[in-house]
Design a protein around this motif. Structure first.
Motif, mmCIF file in Angstrom:
data_model
loop_
_atom_site.group_PDB
_atom_site.id
_atom_site.type_symbol
_atom_site.label_atom_id
_atom_site.label_comp_id
_atom_site.label_asym_id
_atom_site.label_seq_id
_atom_site.Cartn_x
_atom_site.Cartn_y
_atom_site.Cartn_z
ATOM 1 N N ASP A 124 48.778 32.232 38.668
ATOM 2 C CA ASP A 124 48.352 31.230 39.650
ATOM 3 C C ASP A 124 47.625 31.950 40.782
ATOM 4 O OD1 ASP A 124 48.025 29.258 41.538
ATOM 5 O OD2 ASP A 124 50.039 28.441 41.317
ATOM 6 N N PRO A 125 46.317 31.691 40.957
ATOM 7 C CA PRO A 125 45.574 32.371 42.028
ATOM 8 C C PRO A 125 46.185 32.174 43.405
ATOM 9 C CG PRO A 125 44.055 31.297 40.521
ATOM 10 C CD PRO A 125 45.438 30.848 40.133
ATOM 11 N N GLU A 126 46.902 31.077 43.604
ATOM 12 C CA GLU A 126 47.493 30.813 44.920
ATOM 13 C C GLU A 126 48.618 31.789 45.252
ATOM 14 O OE1 GLU A 126 48.653 26.741 45.118
ATOM 15 O OE2 GLU A 126 46.619 25.962 44.820
ATOM 16 N N ASN A 127 49.131 32.485 44.249
ATOM 17 C CA ASN A 127 50.215 33.445 44.482
ATOM 18 C C ASN A 127 49.702 34.819 44.910
ATOM 19 O OD1 ASN A 127 52.116 31.515 43.748
ATOM 20 N ND2 ASN A 127 52.154 32.168 41.603
ATOM 21 N N PHE A 128 48.389 34.955 45.075
ATOM 22 C CA PHE A 128 47.805 36.246 45.442
ATOM 23 C C PHE A 128 47.091 36.109 46.774
ATOM 24 C CE2 PHE A 128 48.298 36.157 40.892
ATOM 25 C CZ PHE A 128 48.811 37.410 40.593
ATOM 26 N N ARG A 129 47.248 37.122 47.608
ATOM 27 C CA ARG A 129 46.687 37.055 48.958
ATOM 28 C C ARG A 129 45.170 37.195 48.968
ATOM 29 N NH1 ARG A 129 50.087 41.580 51.979
ATOM 30 N NH2 ARG A 129 49.566 42.604 49.997
ATOM 31 N N SER A 130 44.624 37.889 47.981
ATOM 32 C CA SER A 130 43.186 38.128 47.976
ATOM 33 C C SER A 130 42.654 38.095 46.544
ATOM 34 C CB SER A 130 42.867 39.488 48.615
ATOM 35 O OG SER A 130 43.356 40.543 47.788
ATOM 36 N N ARG A 131 41.354 37.992 46.468
ATOM 37 C CA ARG A 131 40.677 38.030 45.175
ATOM 38 C C ARG A 131 40.889 39.385 44.499
ATOM 39 N NH1 ARG A 131 34.558 36.876 45.941
ATOM 40 N NH2 ARG A 131 35.479 34.994 46.827
ATOM 41 N N LYS A 132 40.923 40.437 45.291
ATOM 42 C CA LYS A 132 41.125 41.784 44.750
ATOM 43 C C LYS A 132 42.498 41.899 44.097
ATOM 44 C CE LYS A 132 39.859 46.135 44.285
ATOM 45 N NZ LYS A 132 38.710 46.532 43.454
ATOM 46 N N GLU A 133 43.521 41.352 44.737
ATOM 47 C CA GLU A 133 44.866 41.389 44.157
ATOM 48 C C GLU A 133 44.907 40.636 42.830
ATOM 49 O OE1 GLU A 133 48.039 40.084 46.602
ATOM 50 O OE2 GLU A 133 47.896 41.760 48.017
ATOM 51 N N LEU A 134 44.252 39.492 42.782
ATOM 52 C CA LEU A 134 44.207 38.707 41.547
ATOM 53 C C LEU A 134 43.496 39.482 40.443
ATOM 54 C CD1 LEU A 134 44.585 36.093 39.929
ATOM 55 C CD2 LEU A 134 42.480 35.228 40.991
ATOM 56 N N ALA A 135 42.385 40.126 40.790
ATOM 57 C CA ALA A 135 41.637 40.913 39.803
ATOM 58 C C ALA A 135 42.479 42.071 39.279
ATOM 59 C CB ALA A 135 40.340 41.428 40.416
ATOM 60 N N ASN A 136 43.196 42.741 40.168
ATOM 61 C CA ASN A 136 44.014 43.882 39.763
ATOM 62 C C ASN A 136 45.172 43.458 38.866
ATOM 63 O OD1 ASN A 136 42.426 45.677 41.183
ATOM 64 N ND2 ASN A 136 43.717 45.674 43.007
ATOM 65 N N ALA A 137 45.807 42.329 39.194
ATOM 66 C CA ALA A 137 46.929 41.851 38.382
ATOM 67 C C ALA A 137 46.448 41.437 36.989
ATOM 68 C CB ALA A 137 47.608 40.670 39.079
ATOM 69 N N THR A 138 45.275 40.812 36.939
ATOM 70 C CA THR A 138 44.717 40.402 35.650
ATOM 71 C C THR A 138 44.329 41.626 34.830
ATOM 72 O OG1 THR A 138 43.814 38.452 36.771
ATOM 73 C CG2 THR A 138 43.033 38.891 34.546
ATOM 74 N N PHE A 139 43.714 42.609 35.486
ATOM 75 C CA PHE A 139 43.345 43.844 34.800
ATOM 76 C C PHE A 139 44.567 44.543 34.227
ATOM 77 C CE2 PHE A 139 43.143 48.495 35.244
ATOM 78 C CZ PHE A 139 42.201 48.780 34.274
ATOM 79 N N LYS A 140 45.649 44.595 34.996
ATOM 80 C CA LYS A 140 46.871 45.264 34.544
ATOM 81 C C LYS A 140 47.394 44.614 33.265
ATOM 82 C CE LYS A 140 51.395 46.810 36.299
ATOM 83 N NZ LYS A 140 52.274 46.248 35.262
ATOM 84 N N ALA A 141 47.424 43.286 33.241
ATOM 85 C CA ALA A 141 47.919 42.580 32.057
ATOM 86 C C ALA A 141 47.019 42.822 30.850
ATOM 87 C CB ALA A 141 48.016 41.084 32.356
ATOM 88 N N VAL A 142 45.699 42.710 31.051
ATOM 89 C CA VAL A 142 44.759 42.865 29.937
ATOM 90 C C VAL A 142 44.758 44.295 29.407
ATOM 91 C CG1 VAL A 142 42.315 42.780 29.267
ATOM 92 C CG2 VAL A 142 43.289 40.961 30.687
ATOM 93 N N SER A 143 44.705 45.281 30.307
ATOM 94 C CA SER A 143 44.610 46.678 29.875
ATOM 95 C C SER A 143 45.890 47.144 29.193
ATOM 96 C CB SER A 143 44.275 47.588 31.062
ATOM 97 O OG SER A 143 45.256 47.488 32.076
ATOM 98 N N GLU A 144 47.051 46.767 29.748
ATOM 99 C CA GLU A 144 48.312 47.162 29.124
ATOM 100 C C GLU A 144 48.487 46.466 27.773
ATOM 101 O OE1 GLU A 144 51.453 46.434 31.884
ATOM 102 O OE2 GLU A 144 50.912 48.142 33.186
ATOM 103 N N GLY A 145 48.077 45.204 27.687
ATOM 104 C CA GLY A 145 48.163 44.496 26.415
ATOM 105 C C GLY A 145 47.258 45.107 25.367
ATOM 106 N N ALA A 146 46.032 45.474 25.766
ATOM 107 C CA ALA A 146 45.100 46.104 24.828
ATOM 108 C C ALA A 146 45.635 47.454 24.351
ATOM 109 C CB ALA A 146 43.728 46.268 25.479
#
Length: 318
Positions: free
Chosen positions: A283-305
């Motif tokens: 949920d984007p509303e759970n992140f303080r900034s766009r950068k935090e959202l991007a980093n959390a998404t990257f972490k999930a995608v990269s670790e999953g890959a």
């Protein structure tokens, strides 16, 4: 999409050659000739089938895109799923899709469209994602001018973007309109395709439509509330065997590689598999900034890959 500075992996020619069936009792030279000819014949047949399938589906979609209803959303998924089958590419899906087919009234009532965010290593990502999810792609502007592919992209309601900052507002507005109409969108925020051995850091600018700032909204309609679902894509089977680093070049298309030779080489393989891992939505509303959202998404995608490349994700994972 391809980055101009990317370099092709070593040994590409060797690893792109189709496997010869050594169980057949031919002399070595005769076997190579026979199966090379067979592989080329299969390749030609597959490409012909793709063109015929694309022609008829394009006619159907040309009509549906002008009509109300969900047909124009369902047909692209059927189209890409069949393209994968024609190419001999099996798709394994692990996890649960967060999205469903919505319309404008659903969004106005509070239903959230989904922004799928995935890693990107090949043109194959398009049929893999398109055959799995009901979604609209965001592609670089020049794709729209490519023969056949440009036509198919437009009929699939692709959103074309450029690198010109002056067009950013217009492109964000087009994405916003799609979201308000109930469309889900897929983004590849690495900003380029890769060799498939790692996931590049995500560019936070790609998340502007998911978490717009005050400057993004100036003079533009506000996007509806959305969810972001991270998606990991890995090509993990070739001729029934696990794909190691040396064989990833069979699937990867990036840098200054030409599409036609890569397509010709790929289509001569008999069977391949891609696994698409769908992570829990954010949920984007759970992140303080766009950068935090991007980093959390990257972490999930990269670790999953990484887990997919190591064969650590079982079929029954939810």
């Amino acid at each position: 999409m391809p980055h101009p500075d990317a370099q092709p992996p070593l040994g590409r020619r060797r690893h792109n050659r189709p496997i010869i069936d050594e169980s057949v009792n031919f002399p070595a030279e005769q076997a190579t000739t026979q199966f090379s000819a067979f592989s080329r014949t299969v390749c030609v047949a597959r490409l012909a089938a793709v063109l015929i399938w694309a022609f008829w589906v394009s006619i159907i979609q040309f009509v549906l895109i002008r009509l109300p209803g969900s047909g124009k959303i369902r047909v692209p998924r059927i189209f890409w799923r069949m393209i994968s089958r024609i190419l001999g590419l099996q798709i394994r899906i692990v996890g649960t899709r967060a999205g469903k087919i919505l319309n404008a009234k659903d969004v106005q009532r509070g239903e959230r469209p989904i922004i799928y965010v995935a890693n990107h290593c090949s043109w194959l990502d398009i049929p893999v994602v398109g055959g799995t999810l009901h979604t609209v792609f965001v592609a670089k502007g020049e794709v729209g001018s490519w023969p056949l592919i440009g036509t198919i992209s437009r009929l699939g309601r692709t959103i074309f973007v450029s690198r010109n900052r002056q067009n950013t507002g217009k492109e964000l507005q087009e994405m916003t309109e799609h979201l308000w109409n109930g469309d889900d969108i897929v983004l590849f925020p690495e900003g380029t395709s890769t060799d498939g051995s790692r996931v590049l850091p995500f560019l936070s600018s790609f998340f502007a439509v998911a978490k717009p700032g005050r400057l993004d909204q100036a003079g533009m309609p506000k996007p509806p509330p959305t969810l972001v679902q991270p998606v990991s894509i890995v090509y993990d089977r070739l001729e029934g065997l696990p794909v190691g680093r040396s064989r990833r070049s069979v699937f990867s298309w990036y840098g200054d590689m030409d599409l036609t030779p890569h397509l010709w080489s790929f289509c001569q393989w008999r069977s391949m598999r891609a696994t698409i891992l769908l992570h829990p939505p954010l949920d984007p509303e759970n992140f303080r900034s766009r950068k935090e959202l991007a980093n959390a998404t990257f972490k999930a995608v990269s670790e999953g890959a990484a887990k997919l490349r190591q064969g650590l994700v079982p079929d029954d994972q939810n």
